[in-house]
Scaffold this motif. Structure first.
Motif, PDB file in Angstrom:
ATOM      1  N   THR A  87       0.822  -1.201   0.000  1.00 26.88           N
ATOM      2  CA  THR A  87       0.000   0.000   0.000  1.00 26.88           C
ATOM      3  C   THR A  87       0.863   1.261   0.000  1.00 26.88           C
ATOM      4  O   THR A  87       2.021   1.241   0.412  1.00 26.88           O
ATOM      5  N   ALA A  88       0.265   2.331  -0.464  1.00 27.54           N
ATOM      6  CA  ALA A  88       0.968   3.613  -0.543  1.00 27.54           C
ATOM      7  C   ALA A  88       1.022   4.269   0.833  1.00 27.54           C
ATOM      8  O   ALA A  88       0.195   4.022   1.708  1.00 27.54           O
ATOM      9  N   LYS A  89       2.018   5.114   1.004  1.00 24.87           N
ATOM     10  CA  LYS A  89       2.225   5.849   2.261  1.00 24.87           C
ATOM     11  C   LYS A  89       1.258   7.017   2.341  1.00 24.87           C
ATOM     12  O   LYS A  89       0.980   7.690   1.341  1.00 24.87           O
ATOM     13  N   ASP A  90       0.739   7.257   3.555  1.00 21.84           N
ATOM     14  CA  ASP A  90      -0.190   8.360   3.790  1.00 21.84           C
ATOM     15  C   ASP A  90       0.476   9.697   3.454  1.00 21.84           C
ATOM     16  O   ASP A  90       1.666   9.893   3.665  1.00 21.84           O
ATOM     17  N   ALA A  91      -0.310  10.606   2.918  1.00 20.55           N
ATOM     18  CA  ALA A  91       0.100  11.972   2.586  1.00 20.55           C
ATOM     19  C   ALA A  91       1.189  12.019   1.506  1.00 20.55           C
ATOM     20  O   ALA A  91       2.056  12.879   1.522  1.00 20.55           O
ATOM     21  N   THR A  92       1.139  11.066   0.578  1.00 19.23           N
ATOM     22  CA  THR A  92       2.071  11.073  -0.554  1.00 19.23           C
ATOM     23  C   THR A  92       1.278  10.981  -1.857  1.00 19.23           C
ATOM     24  O   THR A  92       0.092  10.650  -1.858  1.00 19.23           O
ATOM     25  N   SER A  93       1.957  11.266  -2.938  1.00 14.45           N
ATOM     26  CA  SER A  93       1.357  11.130  -4.268  1.00 14.45           C
ATOM     27  C   SER A  93       2.137  10.106  -5.063  1.00 14.45           C
ATOM     28  O   SER A  93       3.333   9.917  -4.860  1.00 14.45           O
ATOM     29  N   GLY A  94       1.446   9.466  -5.969  1.00 11.59           N
ATOM     30  CA  GLY A  94       2.082   8.509  -6.865  1.00 11.59           C
ATOM     31  C   GLY A  94       1.712   8.844  -8.294  1.00 11.59           C
ATOM     32  O   GLY A  94       0.901   9.732  -8.558  1.00 11.59           O
ATOM     33  N   LEU A  95       2.298   8.133  -9.210  1.00  4.30           N
ATOM     34  CA  LEU A  95       2.081   8.357 -10.629  1.00  4.30           C
ATOM     35  C   LEU A  95       1.490   7.097 -11.241  1.00  4.30           C
ATOM     36  O   LEU A  95       1.939   5.988 -10.953  1.00  4.30           O
ATOM     37  N   VAL A  96       0.462   7.266 -12.072  1.00  2.00           N
ATOM     38  CA  VAL A  96      -0.113   6.144 -12.804  1.00  2.00           C
ATOM     39  C   VAL A  96       0.020   6.456 -14.297  1.00  2.00           C
ATOM     40  O   VAL A  96      -0.213   7.581 -14.729  1.00  2.00           O
ATOM     41  N   LEU A  97       0.428   5.447 -15.068  1.00  2.00           N
ATOM     42  CA  LEU A  97       0.615   5.574 -16.505  1.00  2.00           C
ATOM     43  C   LEU A  97      -0.134   4.444 -17.182  1.00  2.00           C
ATOM     44  O   LEU A  97      -0.024   3.290 -16.770  1.00  2.00           O
ATOM     45  N   MET A  98      -0.927   4.785 -18.194  1.00  2.00           N
ATOM     46  CA  MET A  98      -1.560   3.756 -19.022  1.00  2.00           C
ATOM     47  C   MET A  98      -1.038   3.935 -20.439  1.00  2.00           C
ATOM     48  O   MET A  98      -0.957   5.056 -20.939  1.00  2.00           O
ATOM     49  N   ALA A  99      -0.660   2.807 -21.068  1.00  2.00           N
ATOM     50  CA  ALA A  99      -0.121   2.836 -22.428  1.00  2.00           C
ATOM     51  C   ALA A  99      -0.934   1.912 -23.331  1.00  2.00           C
ATOM     52  O   ALA A  99      -1.288   0.807 -22.949  1.00  2.00           O
ATOM     53  N   LEU A 100      -1.213   2.405 -24.532  1.00  3.08           N
ATOM     54  CA  LEU A 100      -1.895   1.616 -25.557  1.00  3.08           C
ATOM     55  C   LEU A 100      -0.874   0.760 -26.304  1.00  3.08           C
ATOM     56  O   LEU A 100       0.328   1.048 -26.266  1.00  3.08           O
ATOM     57  N   PRO A 101      -1.327  -0.271 -27.013  1.00  2.00           N
ATOM     58  CA  PRO A 101      -0.394  -1.154 -27.721  1.00  2.00           C
ATOM     59  C   PRO A 101       0.492  -0.433 -28.745  1.00  2.00           C
ATOM     60  O   PRO A 101       1.609  -0.848 -28.980  1.00  2.00           O
ATOM     61  N   LEU A 102       0.007   0.636 -29.333  1.00  2.00           N
ATOM     62  CA  LEU A 102       0.786   1.339 -30.349  1.00  2.00           C
ATOM     63  C   LEU A 102       1.726   2.375 -29.759  1.00  2.00           C
ATOM     64  O   LEU A 102       2.353   3.130 -30.478  1.00  2.00           O
ATOM     65  N   GLY A 103       1.821   2.424 -28.425  1.00  2.00           N
ATOM     66  CA  GLY A 103       2.802   3.288 -27.792  1.00  2.00           C
ATOM     67  C   GLY A 103       2.278   4.598 -27.256  1.00  2.00           C
ATOM     68  O   GLY A 103       3.003   5.319 -26.583  1.00  2.00           O
TER      69      GLY A 103
END
Length: 167
Positions: free
Chosen positions: A139-155
């Protein structure tokens, strides 16, 4: 007479070799033309594909392990095989360790809904928004931000931040 036969044989061999070389060159040219057409078609499809992550939200206020993301298909390409998509997260866990992970479809993330899903049920058409649910482990730490990335098959890809805030 012998010179005439020798000249005829030399000319016949020359024409035969020339014909074979010509056929090989035409075959190679055709193969390269087909390859170039396929590459061009992939580039056109890549240009026409696109996604946009509109928002993220923490699903449980008491722990930072599950999130949802609203991702819109802003391209012109239908997405029909979700196993070809990549979902990558980067965040700090509860032990203050940096985590970067490619999540696995079904076990770590899924598409919980698509709206409006009028045209092709269960397919992600252009203009539709998919609700993606993803689970972080650890699990993520309280009071922090993270990054999410979604990529399609063509890049083509998009990224945004998600925040852990335990209430």
């Amino acid at each position: 007479m012998g010179n005439g036969i020798a000249a005829s044989l030399v000319l016949t061999v020359f024409l035969l070799v020339t014909s074979v070389v010509f056929l090989i060159l035409i075959s190679t040219y055709t193969d390269r033309t087909v390859d170039a057409s396929l590459v061009s078609a992939l580039q056109v499809a890549r240009v026409k594909s696109g996604i946009q992550i509109n928002s993220t939200a923490q699903s449980n206020g008491g722990v930072c392990d599950q999130y949802t993301a609203q991702i819109e298909n802003i391209g012109e390409i239908l997405v029909d095989d979700f196993s070809e998509l990549d979902l990558i997260v980067e965040y700090t866990d509860t032990d203050s360790v940096a985590v970067a992970d490619q999540l696995t479809l079904v076990t770590d993330w899924s598409i919980s809904s698509i709206s409006p899903d009028n045209g092709d049920p269960s397919l992600w058409n252009p203009g539709e928004t998919a609700t993606v649910t993803f689970t972080l482990s650890p699990t993520a730490k309280d009071a922090t931000s993270g990054l999410v990335l979604m990529a399609l098959p063509l890049g083509f890809s998009d990224t945004t931040y998600f925040t852990c805030a335990i209430s």
